[in-house]
Design an enzyme around this catalytic site. Structure first.
Site, PDB file in Angstrom:
ATOM      1  N   ILE A   1     -17.755-117.389 -75.394  1.00  0.00           N
ATOM      2  CA  ILE A   1     -19.341-117.455 -75.682  1.00  0.00           C
ATOM      3  C   ILE A   1     -20.091-116.613 -74.857  1.00  0.00           C
ATOM      4  O   ILE A   1     -21.348-116.332 -75.056  1.00  0.00           O
ATOM      5  CB  ILE A   1     -19.526-118.981 -74.987  1.00  0.00           C
ATOM      6  CG1 ILE A   1     -19.492-119.253 -73.398  1.00  0.00           C
ATOM      7  CG2 ILE A   1     -18.877-120.145 -75.938  1.00  0.00           C
ATOM      8  CD1 ILE A   1     -20.629-120.348 -73.179  1.00  0.00           C
TER       9      ILE A   1
ATOM     10  N   ARG B   1     -14.774-121.819 -63.128  1.00  0.00           N
ATOM     11  CA  ARG B   1     -15.068-123.136 -62.328  1.00  0.00           C
ATOM     12  C   ARG B   1     -14.371-123.394 -61.020  1.00  0.00           C
ATOM     13  O   ARG B   1     -14.623-124.398 -60.317  1.00  0.00           O
ATOM     14  CB  ARG B   1     -14.952-124.526 -63.111  1.00  0.00           C
ATOM     15  CG  ARG B   1     -13.470-124.871 -63.513  1.00  0.00           C
ATOM     16  CD  ARG B   1     -12.603-125.726 -62.869  1.00  0.00           C
ATOM     17  NE  ARG B   1     -11.574-125.925 -63.529  1.00  0.00           N
ATOM     18  CZ  ARG B   1     -10.418-126.301 -63.078  1.00  0.00           C
ATOM     19  NH1 ARG B   1     -10.121-126.476 -61.672  1.00  0.00           N
ATOM     20  NH2 ARG B   1      -9.272-126.319 -63.763  1.00  0.00           N
TER      21      ARG B   1
ATOM     22  N   ASN C   1     -19.689-114.163 -66.622  1.00  0.00           N
ATOM     23  CA  ASN C   1     -19.288-115.006 -67.527  1.00  0.00           C
ATOM     24  C   ASN C   1     -19.931-116.261 -67.636  1.00  0.00           C
ATOM     25  O   ASN C   1     -20.498-116.778 -68.963  1.00  0.00           O
ATOM     26  CB  ASN C   1     -17.878-115.666 -67.188  1.00  0.00           C
ATOM     27  CG  ASN C   1     -17.291-116.475 -67.999  1.00  0.00           C
ATOM     28  OD1 ASN C   1     -16.811-116.038 -69.124  1.00  0.00           O
ATOM     29  ND2 ASN C   1     -16.874-117.628 -67.615  1.00  0.00           N
TER      30      ASN C   1
ATOM     31  N   THR D   1     -23.473-128.652 -61.015  1.00  0.00           N
ATOM     32  CA  THR D   1     -22.674-129.120 -59.787  1.00  0.00           C
ATOM     33  C   THR D   1     -23.503-129.639 -58.661  1.00  0.00           C
ATOM     34  O   THR D   1     -24.464-129.144 -58.484  1.00  0.00           O
ATOM     35  CB  THR D   1     -21.549-128.343 -59.147  1.00  0.00           C
ATOM     36  OG1 THR D   1     -21.050-128.729 -58.060  1.00  0.00           O
ATOM     37  CG2 THR D   1     -22.167-126.969 -59.055  1.00  0.00           C
TER      38      THR D   1
ATOM     39  N   TYR E   1     -19.584-118.802 -57.145  1.00  0.00           N
ATOM     40  CA  TYR E   1     -19.561-119.870 -58.309  1.00  0.00           C
ATOM     41  C   TYR E   1     -20.731-120.976 -58.142  1.00  0.00           C
ATOM     42  O   TYR E   1     -21.370-121.183 -59.232  1.00  0.00           O
ATOM     43  CB  TYR E   1     -18.132-120.642 -58.496  1.00  0.00           C
ATOM     44  CG  TYR E   1     -18.420-121.901 -59.083  1.00  0.00           C
ATOM     45  CD1 TYR E   1     -18.416-122.288 -60.286  1.00  0.00           C
ATOM     46  CD2 TYR E   1     -18.270-123.421 -58.170  1.00  0.00           C
ATOM     47  CE1 TYR E   1     -18.471-123.508 -61.031  1.00  0.00           C
ATOM     48  CE2 TYR E   1     -18.523-124.433 -58.861  1.00  0.00           C
ATOM     49  CZ  TYR E   1     -18.603-124.506 -60.186  1.00  0.00           C
ATOM     50  OH  TYR E   1     -18.566-125.706 -60.837  1.00  0.00           O
ATOM     51  N   HIS E   2     -20.862-121.569 -57.152  1.00  0.00           N
ATOM     52  CA  HIS E   2     -22.065-122.645 -57.214  1.00  0.00           C
ATOM     53  C   HIS E   2     -23.351-121.914 -57.218  1.00  0.00           C
ATOM     54  O   HIS E   2     -24.311-122.513 -57.894  1.00  0.00           O
ATOM     55  CB  HIS E   2     -21.799-123.468 -55.745  1.00  0.00           C
ATOM     56  CG  HIS E   2     -20.615-124.389 -55.541  1.00  0.00           C
ATOM     57  ND1 HIS E   2     -19.846-123.892 -54.782  1.00  0.00           N
ATOM     58  CD2 HIS E   2     -20.420-125.638 -55.998  1.00  0.00           C
ATOM     59  CE1 HIS E   2     -18.758-124.817 -55.052  1.00  0.00           C
ATOM     60  NE2 HIS E   2     -19.346-125.897 -55.552  1.00  0.00           N
TER      61      HIS E   2
ATOM     62  N   LYS F   1     -24.273-121.804 -60.829  1.00  0.00           N
ATOM     63  CA  LYS F   1     -24.840-122.882 -61.271  1.00  0.00           C
ATOM     64  C   LYS F   1     -26.302-122.981 -61.122  1.00  0.00           C
ATOM     65  O   LYS F   1     -27.078-123.620 -61.873  1.00  0.00           O
ATOM     66  CB  LYS F   1     -24.090-124.198 -60.833  1.00  0.00           C
ATOM     67  CG  LYS F   1     -22.539-123.957 -61.171  1.00  0.00           C
ATOM     68  CD  LYS F   1     -22.411-124.724 -62.775  1.00  0.00           C
ATOM     69  CE  LYS F   1     -20.777-124.785 -63.200  1.00  0.00           C
ATOM     70  NZ  LYS F   1     -20.800-124.706 -64.476  1.00  0.00           N
TER      71      LYS F   1
ATOM     72  N   ARG G   1     -13.495-122.083 -45.905  1.00  0.00           N
ATOM     73  CA  ARG G   1     -14.789-121.935 -46.674  1.00  0.00           C
ATOM     74  C   ARG G   1     -15.942-121.591 -45.932  1.00  0.00           C
ATOM     75  O   ARG G   1     -16.111-121.908 -44.665  1.00  0.00           O
ATOM     76  CB  ARG G   1     -15.036-123.386 -47.544  1.00  0.00           C
ATOM     77  CG  ARG G   1     -13.952-123.573 -48.178  1.00  0.00           C
ATOM     78  CD  ARG G   1     -14.134-124.646 -49.154  1.00  0.00           C
ATOM     79  NE  ARG G   1     -12.907-125.017 -50.204  1.00  0.00           N
ATOM     80  CZ  ARG G   1     -13.337-125.637 -51.540  1.00  0.00           C
ATOM     81  NH1 ARG G   1     -14.433-125.907 -51.732  1.00  0.00           N
ATOM     82  NH2 ARG G   1     -12.301-125.369 -52.329  1.00  0.00           N
TER      83      ARG G   1
HETATM   84  N1  LIG Z   1     -13.714-130.483 -62.480  1.00  0.00           N
HETATM   85  C1  LIG Z   1     -14.772-130.861 -61.604  1.00  0.00           C
HETATM   86  O1  LIG Z   1     -14.376-131.556 -60.632  1.00  0.00           O
HETATM   87  C2  LIG Z   1     -15.857-130.443 -61.955  1.00  0.00           C
HETATM   88  C3  LIG Z   1     -17.084-130.789 -61.044  1.00  0.00           C
HETATM   89  C4  LIG Z   1     -18.540-130.493 -61.133  1.00  0.00           C
HETATM   90  C5  LIG Z   1     -18.834-129.461 -62.187  1.00  0.00           C
HETATM   91  N2  LIG Z   1     -17.760-129.066 -63.206  1.00  0.00           N
HETATM   92  C6  LIG Z   1     -18.080-128.022 -64.187  1.00  0.00           C
HETATM   93  O2  LIG Z   1     -17.735-128.795 -65.225  1.00  0.00           O
HETATM   94  C7  LIG Z   1     -17.126-127.716 -66.234  1.00  0.00           C
HETATM   95  C8  LIG Z   1     -15.688-128.123 -66.735  1.00  0.00           C
HETATM   96  O3  LIG Z   1     -15.110-128.203 -65.943  1.00  0.00           O
HETATM   97  P1  LIG Z   1     -13.562-128.329 -65.779  1.00  0.00           P
HETATM   98  O4  LIG Z   1     -12.811-128.751 -64.672  1.00  0.00           O
HETATM   99  O5  LIG Z   1     -13.138-129.038 -66.931  1.00  0.00           O
HETATM  100  O6  LIG Z   1     -13.091-126.679 -65.765  1.00  0.00           O
HETATM  101  P2  LIG Z   1     -11.906-126.078 -66.411  1.00  0.00           P
HETATM  102  O7  LIG Z   1     -11.826-124.508 -66.113  1.00  0.00           O
HETATM  103  O8  LIG Z   1     -10.589-126.696 -66.833  1.00  0.00           O
HETATM  104  O9  LIG Z   1     -12.563-125.931 -68.080  1.00  0.00           O
HETATM  105  C9  LIG Z   1     -13.516-124.830 -68.419  1.00  0.00           C
HETATM  106  C10 LIG Z   1     -13.038-124.275 -69.954  1.00  0.00           C
HETATM  107  O10 LIG Z   1     -14.100-123.619 -70.296  1.00  0.00           O
HETATM  108  C11 LIG Z   1     -13.428-122.244 -70.798  1.00  0.00           C
HETATM  109  N3  LIG Z   1     -14.304-120.991 -70.861  1.00  0.00           N
HETATM  110  C12 LIG Z   1     -14.429-120.447 -69.678  1.00  0.00           C
HETATM  111  N4  LIG Z   1     -15.264-119.304 -69.782  1.00  0.00           N
HETATM  112  C13 LIG Z   1     -15.307-119.332 -71.295  1.00  0.00           C
HETATM  113  C14 LIG Z   1     -16.149-118.476 -72.174  1.00  0.00           C
HETATM  114  N5  LIG Z   1     -16.682-117.197 -71.816  1.00  0.00           N
HETATM  115  N6  LIG Z   1     -16.001-118.704 -73.318  1.00  0.00           N
HETATM  116  C15 LIG Z   1     -15.257-119.655 -73.917  1.00  0.00           C
HETATM  117  N7  LIG Z   1     -14.591-120.689 -73.030  1.00  0.00           N
HETATM  118  C16 LIG Z   1     -14.524-120.504 -71.748  1.00  0.00           C
HETATM  119  C17 LIG Z   1     -11.953-122.278 -70.098  1.00  0.00           C
HETATM  120  O11 LIG Z   1     -11.112-121.571 -70.846  1.00  0.00           O
HETATM  121  C18 LIG Z   1     -11.737-123.594 -69.817  1.00  0.00           C
HETATM  122  O12 LIG Z   1     -10.814-124.320 -70.693  1.00  0.00           O
HETATM  123  C19 LIG Z   1     -17.326-126.317 -65.506  1.00  0.00           C
HETATM  124  O13 LIG Z   1     -18.391-125.751 -65.988  1.00  0.00           O
HETATM  125  C20 LIG Z   1     -17.341-126.829 -63.927  1.00  0.00           C
HETATM  126  O14 LIG Z   1     -17.912-125.734 -63.229  1.00  0.00           O
HETATM  127  C21 LIG Z   1     -16.281-129.353 -62.827  1.00  0.00           C
END
Ligand SMILES: NC(=O)c1ccc[n+]([C@@H]2O[C@H](COP(=O)([O-])OP(=O)(O)OC[C@H]3O[C@@H](n4cnc5c(N)ncnc54)[C@H](O)[C@@H]3O)[C@@H](O)[C@H]2O)c1
Length: 390
Positions: A75, A100, A118, A144, A182-183, A186, A326
């Protein structure tokens, strides 16, 4: 409703695809498989094996009768994203497609720059594609709780607060101070979305979610439908990491004094919250911010929960406090507001202590697989050390 999920191959994206299809929505997934690649890059893998996307789509059809359409695409390439949205014309786009991992963003300059570009470019591309194709499309953007940091005031859910500075009153964006590159991406995304809403009235839900843990949702009824489960120091959130450590007999690696408090929720509760936000969009043209968590817990409390759960499976495991790699306070005030989701009917009953025994049980069959990556559990990434090249 037609819903496009950017990041559909991820920990949250895959179960959300299943949840929305179970509700009768049409789901179009998009992913470039960056997470699969980046987890391998640090020498690790998902504790629970997952199928390729092609086989996942097939399994969802065979097991539940769901029809999911999937596009492989990055994307951050505007033309790619624009073409998919134009072809599919979704009602809602859920945006998960970001790098993430906080530790991954802190490895060195290359990883910090990748995370910045990204995440921020993907969101900018989404805003522009929607403005060009159909500004009425609802963007559900995953941010987040980490955007706020751990301020010494109650964290409001509103994106704006009223302040008085040197006797003059104004309304400013809610102060945020994130704790990793990362944070910060967001926070930058939130500012960009707020500006796009002010300038062009895009309709958005910006979710401030706490760390998610767990393996199960109502739709994950078969091994073929599992979501990824990361546990290494770079990609694993603390609960998942502690769970795997207990199964491997490694003392739970608590960073610092263990007084760090965050708002946690299970994978099932995350899915339910997201479903509610997708199915109940805000008023057209408005920006809605929602804090998303179930319970506030400290690292020490989580260690205690996992220790007790492991004990029920006959595992006696200790806790090892180690120097915190951290940049964070390990004793602090933490009181975030949560009103938007409860008003939509979000009232989860099960807590981490109720789910932890099952969690340990679910990863046990993969002990040999997890053992291959045990070297990757102890912290290697020190956020205080600046490494320019690796
Ligand atoms: N898992 C958690 O605890 C948590 C908590 C708070 C926020 N988040 C946020 O939620 C979202 C999903 O988290 P997750 O745990 O499923 O992460 P994840 O990394 O498992 O999923 C993110 C997906 O996005 C895809 N991706 C990344 N960059 C891309 C790009 N440029 N084009 C197309 N696809 C792309 C990755 O391949 C991956 O499959 C993230 O934005 C993360 O920051 C997650």
């Amino acid at each position: 409703m037609k819903v496009m999920i950017l990041g559909a191959d991820g920990y949250l994206g895959w179960p959300l695809s299943l949840r929305l299809m179970a509700r009768g929505h049409e789901v179009i997934g998009v992913d470039n498989f960056a997470t699969r690649k980046s987890v391998k890059e640090v020498g690790s893998d998902s504790a629970i094996p997952i199928l390729s996307m092609e086989n996942r789509v097939k399994a969802a059809k065979d097991i539940h009768g769901y029809n999911m359409k999937f596009y492989r695409g990055d994307i951050t390439k505007y033309g790619v994203l624009h073409k998919i949205i134009k072809e599919e014309k979704p009602d809602t786009v859920v945006h998960f497609a970001e790098q993430r991992s906080a530790p991954y963003s802190m490895i060195n300059a290359k990883h910090a720059a990748y995370t910045m570009s990204n995440n921020i470019i993907g969101t900018i591309n989404l805003i522009y594609a929607i403005m060009d194709i159909d500004p009425k499309i609802h963007i559900v953007k995953m941010g987040t709780m980490g955007e706020f940091g751990t301020p010494n005031f109650d964290i409001p859910e509103s994106p704006f607060v009223d302040v008085e500075i040197n006797g003059r009153k104004d309304r400013i964006t809610t102060p945020k101070f994130a704790g990793s590159w990362y944070h910060w991406t967001k926070v930058h995304d939130t500012n960009n979305i707020l500006f796009a809403n002010k300038a062009w009235k895009i309709t958005t839900t910006d979710i401030m979610q706490g760390p998610v843990y767990g393996t199960r949702t109502k739709e994950i009824t078969d091994k073929k439908l599992h979501s990824r489960f990361d546990f290494d120091e770079v990609w694993g959130t603390v609960v998942n990491r502690f769970t795997v450590e207990s199964v491997l007999g490694i003392p739970l690696t608590a960073y610092g004094a263990g007084g760090q408090i965050r708002g946690y929720l299970s994978l099932e509760d995350s899915m339910e919250a997201l479903r509610l936000l997708v199915e109940n969009p805000p008023e057209s043209g408005s920006y809605r911010s929602a804090n998303q968590f179930v319970e506030l817990l400290s690292i020490n409390e989580i260690a205690d929960i996992i220790q007790k759960a492991a004990k029920k499976h006959g595992i006696d495991i200790g806790v090892e406090h180690m120097e915190n790699p951290r940049i964070e306070a390990d004793r602090h005030y933490y009181n975030p507001e949560i009103k938007v989701l409860p008003a939509l009917g979000f009232h989860p009953k099960l807590k981490m202590a109720d789910l932890s025994e099952q969690l340990v049980k679910d990863v046990m069959p993969y002990k040999a697989r997890m053992n291959k990556f045990r070297e990757r559990i102890l912290p290697h990434t020190n956020w205080r050390r600046v490494e320019n090249a690796r």
